[in-house]
Design a protein around this motif. Structure first.
Motif, mmCIF file in Angstrom:
data_model
loop_
_atom_site.group_PDB
_atom_site.id
_atom_site.type_symbol
_atom_site.label_atom_id
_atom_site.label_comp_id
_atom_site.label_asym_id
_atom_site.label_seq_id
_atom_site.Cartn_x
_atom_site.Cartn_y
_atom_site.Cartn_z
ATOM 1 N N ASP A 102 46.864 -6.502 22.425
ATOM 2 C CA ASP A 102 48.215 -7.006 22.699
ATOM 3 C C ASP A 102 48.682 -8.053 21.695
ATOM 4 O OD1 ASP A 102 48.754 -5.611 25.315
ATOM 5 O OD2 ASP A 102 46.894 -6.651 25.815
ATOM 6 N N ARG A 103 47.801 -8.932 21.283
ATOM 7 C CA ARG A 103 48.156 -9.946 20.292
ATOM 8 C C ARG A 103 46.896 -10.405 19.574
ATOM 9 N NH1 ARG A 103 47.528 -15.383 22.197
ATOM 10 N NH2 ARG A 103 46.995 -15.465 24.408
ATOM 11 N N ALA A 104 47.081 -11.231 18.533
ATOM 12 C CA ALA A 104 45.945 -11.622 17.716
ATOM 13 C C ALA A 104 46.002 -13.103 17.371
ATOM 14 C CB ALA A 104 45.896 -10.788 16.438
ATOM 15 N N ILE A 105 44.841 -13.667 17.073
ATOM 16 C CA ILE A 105 44.720 -15.061 16.634
ATOM 17 C C ILE A 105 43.924 -15.075 15.336
ATOM 18 C CG2 ILE A 105 43.848 -17.359 17.172
ATOM 19 C CD1 ILE A 105 44.024 -16.637 20.145
ATOM 20 N N LEU A 106 44.539 -15.579 14.264
ATOM 21 C CA LEU A 106 43.840 -15.755 12.993
ATOM 22 C C LEU A 106 43.551 -17.241 12.801
ATOM 23 C CD1 LEU A 106 42.806 -14.953 10.176
ATOM 24 C CD2 LEU A 106 45.165 -15.161 9.356
ATOM 25 N N ILE A 107 42.267 -17.592 12.798
ATOM 26 C CA ILE A 107 41.872 -18.959 12.469
ATOM 27 C C ILE A 107 41.690 -18.971 10.957
ATOM 28 C CG2 ILE A 107 40.247 -20.821 12.935
ATOM 29 C CD1 ILE A 107 39.459 -19.380 15.509
ATOM 30 N N ASN A 108 42.719 -19.420 10.270
ATOM 31 C CA ASN A 108 42.784 -19.311 8.812
ATOM 32 C C ASN A 108 41.907 -20.393 8.169
ATOM 33 O OD1 ASN A 108 43.564 -18.766 6.180
ATOM 34 N ND2 ASN A 108 45.694 -18.404 6.746
ATOM 35 N N ARG A 219 55.130 -5.048 15.620
ATOM 36 C CA ARG A 219 55.919 -5.898 16.525
ATOM 37 C C ARG A 219 55.046 -6.824 17.366
ATOM 38 N NH1 ARG A 219 58.163 -0.737 17.052
ATOM 39 N NH2 ARG A 219 57.097 -0.437 19.045
ATOM 40 N N LYS A 220 53.747 -6.748 17.207
ATOM 41 C CA LYS A 220 52.840 -7.576 18.006
ATOM 42 C C LYS A 220 52.544 -8.883 17.273
ATOM 43 C CE LYS A 220 50.673 -3.654 20.352
ATOM 44 N NZ LYS A 220 49.400 -2.916 20.604
ATOM 45 N N PRO A 221 52.477 -9.990 17.993
ATOM 46 C CA PRO A 221 52.322 -11.305 17.336
ATOM 47 C C PRO A 221 50.907 -11.589 16.854
ATOM 48 C CG PRO A 221 52.377 -11.553 19.723
ATOM 49 C CD PRO A 221 52.638 -10.093 19.454
ATOM 50 N N ILE A 222 50.831 -12.287 15.706
ATOM 51 C CA ILE A 222 49.572 -12.817 15.185
ATOM 52 C C ILE A 222 49.748 -14.323 15.031
ATOM 53 C CG2 ILE A 222 47.920 -12.839 13.280
ATOM 54 C CD1 ILE A 222 48.644 -9.984 12.644
ATOM 55 N N ASP A 223 49.027 -15.087 15.837
ATOM 56 C CA ASP A 223 49.089 -16.550 15.750
ATOM 57 C C ASP A 223 48.213 -17.019 14.598
ATOM 58 O OD1 ASP A 223 50.673 -16.524 18.022
ATOM 59 O OD2 ASP A 223 48.964 -16.767 19.370
ATOM 60 N N ASN A 224 48.818 -17.716 13.633
ATOM 61 C CA ASN A 224 48.089 -18.217 12.473
ATOM 62 C C ASN A 224 47.779 -19.702 12.677
ATOM 63 O OD1 ASN A 224 47.238 -19.065 9.880
ATOM 64 N ND2 ASN A 224 48.374 -17.398 8.934
ATOM 65 N N ILE A 225 46.496 -19.994 12.866
ATOM 66 C CA ILE A 225 46.078 -21.382 13.108
ATOM 67 C C ILE A 225 45.295 -21.868 11.895
ATOM 68 C CG2 ILE A 225 44.733 -22.915 14.595
ATOM 69 C CD1 ILE A 225 45.222 -20.943 16.873
ATOM 70 N N GLU A 226 45.803 -22.873 11.228
ATOM 71 C CA GLU A 226 45.142 -23.413 10.044
ATOM 72 C C GLU A 226 43.950 -24.291 10.438
ATOM 73 O OE1 GLU A 226 45.843 -22.599 7.002
ATOM 74 O OE2 GLU A 226 47.655 -21.426 7.453
ATOM 75 N N ARG A 227 42.935 -24.295 9.593
ATOM 76 C CA ARG A 227 41.734 -25.113 9.863
ATOM 77 C C ARG A 227 42.094 -26.597 9.963
ATOM 78 N NH1 ARG A 227 38.436 -27.996 11.213
ATOM 79 N NH2 ARG A 227 36.196 -28.040 10.778
ATOM 80 N N SER A 228 43.112 -27.017 9.231
ATOM 81 C CA SER A 228 43.518 -28.425 9.252
ATOM 82 C C SER A 228 44.067 -28.850 10.609
ATOM 83 C CB SER A 228 44.569 -28.682 8.169
ATOM 84 O OG SER A 228 45.697 -27.840 8.345
ATOM 85 N N GLN A 229 44.465 -27.879 11.444
ATOM 86 C CA GLN A 229 44.988 -28.183 12.771
ATOM 87 C C GLN A 229 43.875 -28.402 13.785
ATOM 88 O OE1 GLN A 229 48.007 -24.564 12.127
ATOM 89 N NE2 GLN A 229 48.374 -25.602 14.056
ATOM 90 N N ILE A 230 42.645 -28.096 13.405
ATOM 91 C CA ILE A 230 41.517 -28.154 14.333
ATOM 92 C C ILE A 230 40.717 -29.428 14.068
ATOM 93 C CG2 ILE A 230 39.460 -26.965 15.162
ATOM 94 C CD1 ILE A 230 40.699 -24.383 14.050
ATOM 95 N N GLU A 231 40.618 -30.269 15.067
ATOM 96 C CA GLU A 231 39.958 -31.561 14.909
ATOM 97 C C GLU A 231 38.475 -31.458 15.254
ATOM 98 O OE1 GLU A 231 42.057 -34.397 17.217
ATOM 99 O OE2 GLU A 231 43.944 -34.175 16.128
ATOM 100 N N ILE A 232 37.686 -31.081 14.251
ATOM 101 C CA ILE A 232 36.233 -31.026 14.393
ATOM 102 C C ILE A 232 35.621 -31.690 13.172
ATOM 103 C CG2 ILE A 232 34.211 -29.535 14.553
ATOM 104 C CD1 ILE A 232 35.856 -27.483 15.944
ATOM 105 N N THR A 233 34.774 -32.658 13.394
ATOM 106 C CA THR A 233 34.210 -33.417 12.274
ATOM 107 C C THR A 233 32.748 -33.075 12.001
ATOM 108 O OG1 THR A 233 33.635 -35.225 13.779
ATOM 109 C CG2 THR A 233 35.772 -35.353 12.654
ATOM 110 N N ASP A 234 32.088 -32.415 12.951
ATOM 111 C CA ASP A 234 30.643 -32.178 12.780
ATOM 112 C C ASP A 234 30.321 -30.724 12.508
ATOM 113 O OD1 ASP A 234 31.420 -31.319 15.256
ATOM 114 O OD2 ASP A 234 29.607 -31.983 16.282
#
Length: 277
Positions: A102-108, A219-234
């Motif tokens: 139905d939809r997709a998530i790309l962790i870029n 027509r199906k959505p792909i959410d593009n999430i940049e690595r800089s948006q993810i707060e992980i330090t370790d």
């Protein structure tokens, strides 16, 4: 022929399971094609990706098919495909959407994670923002072959987990899985949802994308999430020291003696050294 008084106190237990809603996440990974010629980078810290052809990790195709079959049974359910990788990995998401997701998530993320835990922490951070009932992953990837992402996500997201799964059933909002054990044995286990399941290859027969599915995927959505948006330090605490191709070598071993001695020695070599029997 019941009257109104006779109907009082009757409980209707009929459940239309086609309206049972599940939110399913399918993890997919882009890996080099099995026919690709792998060359080591000059610095010895990875491979040269120029001119390499990539495809969907084969074990993940069985995982997607299992999710799509669940959706066909429980028609109100949603199948979301997710990948962690470079922008080019969006291609395998489009293929999954064309098959019926139905939809997709790309962790870029351009980072080449050297251990499964670092990658799992990034994925878990994104998936934690959605309430998935099921997270399905292939047993292992064809490139790194860690085989740990499904288990690590279960721990990070506080889910039940099963690995080497060769069969699934949804019963009373629980999942019943058939697990492959040693020596051809199998075991059925019932687990609470939400759950993270690692699917064994060969569980089903993956479908091809239809022309209608390919057109509809646009027509199906792909959410593009940049690595800089993810707060992980370790994450990414493991350093790759060296990558190399195994050295090829051969050794000739002559067996002498009479027929019985030679046969006994051959059997010993096949059993203890080569592990062929």
């Amino acid at each position: 022929n019941f009257n109104t008084d006779q109907l009082v106190g009757i409980e209707i237990n009929y459940i239309n399971w086609s309206y049972f809603y599940m939110k399913i996440c399918v993890l997919v990974k882009q890996v080099p094609n099995e026919d690709a010629v792998i060359k080591i980078a000059p610095d010895g810290n990875g491979i040269i990706e120029d001119n390499l052809t990539f495809c969907t990790n084969e074990p993940d195709t069985y995982t997607l098919e299992e999710a799509l079959q669940m959706k066909e049974k429980y028609t109100e359910s949603e199948v979301v495909v997710c990948t962690l990788g470079k922008n080019s990995a969006s291609q395998i998401l489009k293929e999954a959407l064309a098959k019926g997701a139905d939809r997709a998530i790309l962790i870029n993320d351009d980072t080449k994670y050297n251990d499964a835990l670092s990658a799992a922490k990034v994925i878990a951070n994104v998936l934690s923002k959605e309430s998935f009932d099921l997270i399905l992953s292939g047993l292992q990837s064809d490139d790194d072959g860690h085989g740990q992402i499904g288990l690590l996500l279960a721990e990070l997201l506080d889910m039940t987990h099963a690995s080497l799964v060769v069969g699934t059933e949804i019963i009373d909002k629980k999942i019943r899985v058939k697990k492959e054990l040693e020596n051809g044995w199998f075991q059925w286990a019932e687990m609470e949802l939400p759950a993270s399941i690692s699917i064994q290859s060969g569980l089903n027969k993956p479908r091809y994308a239809s022309l209608k599915g390919i057109m509809g995927a646009k027509r199906k959505p792909i959410d593009n999430i940049e690595r800089s948006q993810i707060e992980i330090t370790d994450a990414d605490n493991v350093k790759m020291e060296n990558v190399y191709l195994p050295e090829k070598s051969k050794e000739t071993h002559y067996i002498e003696g009479d027929t019985d001695e030679i046969v006994t020695e051959i059997i010993k070599v096949l059993k203890d050294d080569i592990k062929a029997i």
